[in-house]
Design a protein around this motif. Structure first.
Motif, PDB file in Angstrom:
ATOM      1  N   ALA A  23       0.790  -1.126   0.039  1.00 21.21           N
ATOM      2  CA  ALA A  23      -0.036  -0.153  -0.054  1.00 21.21           C
ATOM      3  C   ALA A  23       0.843   1.348  -0.021  1.00 21.21           C
ATOM      4  O   ALA A  23       0.365   2.158  -0.555  1.00 21.21           O
ATOM      5  CB  ALA A  23      -1.112   0.027   1.005  1.00 21.21           C
ATOM      6  N   ALA A  24       2.106   1.359   0.513  1.00 27.19           N
ATOM      7  CA  ALA A  24       3.035   2.282   0.557  1.00 27.19           C
ATOM      8  C   ALA A  24       4.341   1.822   1.073  1.00 27.19           C
ATOM      9  O   ALA A  24       4.576   0.975   1.557  1.00 27.19           O
ATOM     10  CB  ALA A  24       2.441   3.405   1.543  1.00 27.19           C
ATOM     11  N   HIS A  25       5.313   2.520   0.484  1.00 26.00           N
ATOM     12  CA  HIS A  25       6.815   2.120   0.711  1.00 26.00           C
ATOM     13  C   HIS A  25       7.545   3.310   1.439  1.00 26.00           C
ATOM     14  O   HIS A  25       7.499   4.223   0.856  1.00 26.00           O
ATOM     15  CB  HIS A  25       7.423   1.736  -0.591  1.00 26.00           C
ATOM     16  N   LEU A  26       7.790   3.076   2.706  1.00 29.30           N
ATOM     17  CA  LEU A  26       8.623   4.247   3.526  1.00 29.30           C
ATOM     18  C   LEU A  26       9.922   3.799   3.246  1.00 29.30           C
ATOM     19  O   LEU A  26      10.546   2.825   3.394  1.00 29.30           O
ATOM     20  CB  LEU A  26       8.283   4.129   4.988  1.00 29.30           C
ATOM     21  N   TYR A  27      10.916   4.968   2.826  1.00 23.87           N
ATOM     22  CA  TYR A  27      12.021   4.913   2.394  1.00 23.87           C
ATOM     23  C   TYR A  27      12.964   5.834   3.121  1.00 23.87           C
ATOM     24  O   TYR A  27      12.761   7.268   2.769  1.00 23.87           O
ATOM     25  CB  TYR A  27      12.424   4.871   0.872  1.00 23.87           C
ATOM     26  N   LEU A  28      13.363   5.599   4.418  1.00 28.24           N
ATOM     27  CA  LEU A  28      14.381   6.650   5.044  1.00 28.24           C
ATOM     28  C   LEU A  28      15.809   6.128   4.887  1.00 28.24           C
ATOM     29  O   LEU A  28      16.006   5.123   5.293  1.00 28.24           O
ATOM     30  CB  LEU A  28      13.767   6.397   6.579  1.00 28.24           C
ATOM     31  N   THR A  29      16.495   7.061   4.561  1.00 21.98           N
ATOM     32  CA  THR A  29      17.774   7.096   4.386  1.00 21.98           C
ATOM     33  C   THR A  29      18.607   8.316   4.818  1.00 21.98           C
ATOM     34  O   THR A  29      18.215   9.432   4.464  1.00 21.98           O
ATOM     35  CB  THR A  29      18.260   6.694   3.126  1.00 21.98           C
ATOM     36  N   ALA A  49       9.342   1.316  -9.706  1.00 25.38           N
ATOM     37  CA  ALA A  49       9.329   0.720 -10.646  1.00 25.38           C
ATOM     38  C   ALA A  49       7.909  -0.375 -10.757  1.00 25.38           C
ATOM     39  O   ALA A  49       7.258  -0.598 -11.776  1.00 25.38           O
ATOM     40  CB  ALA A  49      10.510  -0.222 -11.119  1.00 25.38           C
ATOM     41  N   CYS A  50       7.376  -0.740  -9.642  1.00 23.68           N
ATOM     42  CA  CYS A  50       6.648  -1.786  -9.350  1.00 23.68           C
ATOM     43  C   CYS A  50       5.419  -0.765  -9.049  1.00 23.68           C
ATOM     44  O   CYS A  50       3.986  -1.274  -8.896  1.00 23.68           O
ATOM     45  CB  CYS A  50       6.584  -2.450  -7.978  1.00 23.68           C
ATOM     46  N   GLY A  51       5.341   0.859  -9.068  1.00 25.24           N
ATOM     47  CA  GLY A  51       4.141   1.367  -8.727  1.00 25.24           C
ATOM     48  C   GLY A  51       3.943   1.591  -7.332  1.00 25.24           C
ATOM     49  O   GLY A  51       2.714   1.720  -7.071  1.00 25.24           O
ATOM     50  N   VAL A  52       4.712   1.423  -6.345  1.00 23.50           N
ATOM     51  CA  VAL A  52       4.490   1.508  -5.144  1.00 23.50           C
ATOM     52  C   VAL A  52       4.408   3.082  -4.845  1.00 23.50           C
ATOM     53  O   VAL A  52       5.220   3.656  -4.961  1.00 23.50           O
ATOM     54  CB  VAL A  52       5.202   0.755  -4.115  1.00 23.50           C
ATOM     55  N   PRO A  53       3.517   3.539  -4.090  1.00 20.40           N
ATOM     56  CA  PRO A  53       3.371   4.806  -3.559  1.00 20.40           C
ATOM     57  C   PRO A  53       4.472   4.900  -2.434  1.00 20.40           C
ATOM     58  O   PRO A  53       4.685   4.281  -1.491  1.00 20.40           O
ATOM     59  CB  PRO A  53       2.020   4.968  -2.620  1.00 20.40           C
ATOM     60  N   LEU A  54       5.196   6.101  -2.675  1.00 19.74           N
ATOM     61  CA  LEU A  54       6.574   6.281  -1.931  1.00 19.74           C
ATOM     62  C   LEU A  54       6.495   7.343  -0.961  1.00 19.74           C
ATOM     63  O   LEU A  54       6.123   8.502  -1.606  1.00 19.74           O
ATOM     64  CB  LEU A  54       7.942   6.429  -2.915  1.00 19.74           C
ATOM     65  N   LEU A  55       6.987   7.311   0.054  1.00 21.44           N
ATOM     66  CA  LEU A  55       7.198   8.318   1.211  1.00 21.44           C
ATOM     67  C   LEU A  55       8.628   7.952   1.500  1.00 21.44           C
ATOM     68  O   LEU A  55       8.954   7.114   1.997  1.00 21.44           O
ATOM     69  CB  LEU A  55       6.266   8.010   2.442  1.00 21.44           C
ATOM     70  N   ALA A  56       9.548   8.950   1.117  1.00 21.24           N
ATOM     71  CA  ALA A  56      10.690   8.908   1.438  1.00 21.24           C
ATOM     72  C   ALA A  56      11.218  10.372   2.073  1.00 21.24           C
ATOM     73  O   ALA A  56      10.624  11.354   2.152  1.00 21.24           O
ATOM     74  CB  ALA A  56      11.424   8.917  -0.069  1.00 21.24           C
ATOM     75  N   GLY A  82       2.407  11.569   7.036  1.00 20.10           N
ATOM     76  CA  GLY A  82       2.436  11.337   5.634  1.00 20.10           C
ATOM     77  C   GLY A  82       1.862  10.035   5.400  1.00 20.10           C
ATOM     78  O   GLY A  82       1.091   9.795   4.336  1.00 20.10           O
ATOM     79  N   LEU A  83       2.508   8.718   6.130  1.00 17.51           N
ATOM     80  CA  LEU A  83       1.932   7.441   5.882  1.00 17.51           C
ATOM     81  C   LEU A  83       0.606   7.372   5.933  1.00 17.51           C
ATOM     82  O   LEU A  83      -0.387   6.846   5.303  1.00 17.51           O
ATOM     83  CB  LEU A  83       2.672   6.332   6.767  1.00 17.51           C
ATOM     84  N   ALA A 109      -1.797   9.743   5.790  1.00 11.56           N
ATOM     85  CA  ALA A 109      -2.642  10.189   4.629  1.00 11.56           C
ATOM     86  C   ALA A 109      -2.560   9.413   3.286  1.00 11.56           C
ATOM     87  O   ALA A 109      -3.368   9.333   2.635  1.00 11.56           O
ATOM     88  CB  ALA A 109      -2.011  11.751   4.314  1.00 11.56           C
ATOM     89  N   MET A 110      -1.439   8.914   3.165  1.00  9.54           N
ATOM     90  CA  MET A 110      -1.067   7.913   1.786  1.00  9.54           C
ATOM     91  C   MET A 110      -2.115   6.917   2.124  1.00  9.54           C
ATOM     92  O   MET A 110      -2.959   6.462   1.031  1.00  9.54           O
ATOM     93  CB  MET A 110       0.252   7.414   1.629  1.00  9.54           C
ATOM     94  N   LEU A 111      -2.404   6.262   3.218  1.00  7.17           N
ATOM     95  CA  LEU A 111      -3.059   5.132   3.327  1.00  7.17           C
ATOM     96  C   LEU A 111      -4.549   5.394   3.434  1.00  7.17           C
ATOM     97  O   LEU A 111      -5.429   4.500   3.156  1.00  7.17           O
ATOM     98  CB  LEU A 111      -2.468   4.132   4.649  1.00  7.17           C
ATOM     99  N   ALA A 112      -4.922   6.536   3.873  1.00  3.88           N
ATOM    100  CA  ALA A 112      -6.376   6.962   3.861  1.00  3.88           C
ATOM    101  C   ALA A 112      -7.211   7.244   2.502  1.00  3.88           C
ATOM    102  O   ALA A 112      -8.231   6.973   2.592  1.00  3.88           O
ATOM    103  CB  ALA A 112      -6.455   8.151   4.614  1.00  3.88           C
ATOM    104  N   ASP A 113      -6.419   7.420   1.677  1.00  8.07           N
ATOM    105  CA  ASP A 113      -6.955   7.871   0.356  1.00  8.07           C
ATOM    106  C   ASP A 113      -5.882   7.105  -0.865  1.00  8.07           C
ATOM    107  O   ASP A 113      -5.353   7.776  -1.721  1.00  8.07           O
ATOM    108  CB  ASP A 113      -7.027   9.152  -0.171  1.00  8.07           C
ATOM    109  N   PRO A 114      -5.814   5.700  -1.024  1.00 10.60           N
ATOM    110  CA  PRO A 114      -5.060   5.130  -2.072  1.00 10.60           C
ATOM    111  C   PRO A 114      -5.361   5.507  -3.574  1.00 10.60           C
ATOM    112  O   PRO A 114      -4.735   5.666  -4.346  1.00 10.60           O
ATOM    113  CB  PRO A 114      -5.403   3.577  -1.729  1.00 10.60           C
ATOM    114  N   ALA A 115      -6.651   5.818  -3.744  1.00 14.47           N
ATOM    115  CA  ALA A 115      -7.085   6.114  -5.124  1.00 14.47           C
ATOM    116  C   ALA A 115      -6.422   7.428  -5.454  1.00 14.47           C
ATOM    117  O   ALA A 115      -6.072   7.623  -6.779  1.00 14.47           O
ATOM    118  CB  ALA A 115      -8.666   6.181  -5.002  1.00 14.47           C
ATOM    119  N   ALA A 116      -6.403   8.349  -4.574  1.00 15.08           N
ATOM    120  CA  ALA A 116      -5.564   9.335  -4.965  1.00 15.08           C
ATOM    121  C   ALA A 116      -4.185   9.502  -5.244  1.00 15.08           C
ATOM    122  O   ALA A 116      -3.472  10.477  -5.884  1.00 15.08           O
ATOM    123  CB  ALA A 116      -5.892  10.470  -3.618  1.00 15.08           C
TER     124      ALA A 116
END
Length: 138
Positions: free
Chosen positions: A20-26, A40-47, A77-78, A80-87
Motif C-alpha cells: 500500500a505504501a513504501h517508506l524509504y528513510l535514508t 518501478a512496481c508502482g508502489v506509493p513512496l514516502l521518502a 504522511g503515511l 494520509a497516503m493510506l487514507a486515500d489510496p485512489a488519490a
C-alpha cells in the motif's frame, strides 16, 4: 507495517506489487536499488528529503517527501497516503515512469556505461586525460 528482513529478490518484487505504501528513510549516503524497484512496481513512496533521494523523487509528482528527523511528519504522511489510496494513482504512475525513463538497464544505464568505457578507452589510446561525459536525463 511489516519489517520483513532479507527476502529473495523475486519475493521482494511480489511484495512490492501488493504494498500500500513504501517508506524509504535514508540518511544521505547511497541511494538503494530497493527504492527504485519499489517505484518501478508502482508502489506509493514516502521518502526522506535527503540526498540522493532528492535526485529522484519530486514532492507530489512521483512520491512524497518528509524530513528524516520528524517522526510526526512521517506518521502523518503515511496515514494520509493510506487514507486515500485512489488519490495516489498519479504518483504511482509517475514513479514507474521515472524509473523506466531514467534508470532502465538496457535502454538507459547500460548504453551510458558502455559509452563511458569506450570514451575512456579512446582517450587512453591517444594518451589524453580522461573526462567523464555528462549524465543522461534526470
Amino acid at each position: 507495517m511489516h519489517f520483513i528482513g532479507r527476502v529473495p529478490y523475486p519475493a521482494l518484487l511480489a511484495l512490492f506489487r501488493v504494498t500500500a505504501a513504501h517508506l524509504y528513510l535514508t540518511y544521505p549516503f547511497v541511494l538503494s536499488w530497493s527504492m527504485l524497484d519499489a517505484m518501478a512496481c508502482g508502489v506509493p513512496l514516502l521518502a526522506s528529503a535527503t540526498a540522493p533521494v532528492l535526485e529522484v523523487v519530486e514532492e507530489g509528482v512521483n512520491g512524497r517527501l518528509v524530513e528524516f528527523f520528524d517522526p510526526e511528519a512521517i506518521a502523518r504522511g503515511l496515514a494520509a497516503m493510506l487514507a486515500d489510496p485512489a488519490a495516489l494513482r498519479p504518483l504511482r504512475e509517475a514513479a514507474r515512469r521515472t524509473v523506466v525513463e531514467r534508470y532502465d538497464l538496457r535502454r538507459v544505464c547500460l548504453p551510458q556505461q558502455l559509452a563511458l568505457v569506450e570514451a575512456v578507452a579512446r582517450m587512453g589510446a591517444r594518451g589524453e586525460g580522461v573526462s567523464v561525459p555528462p549524465a543522461g536525463p534526470g
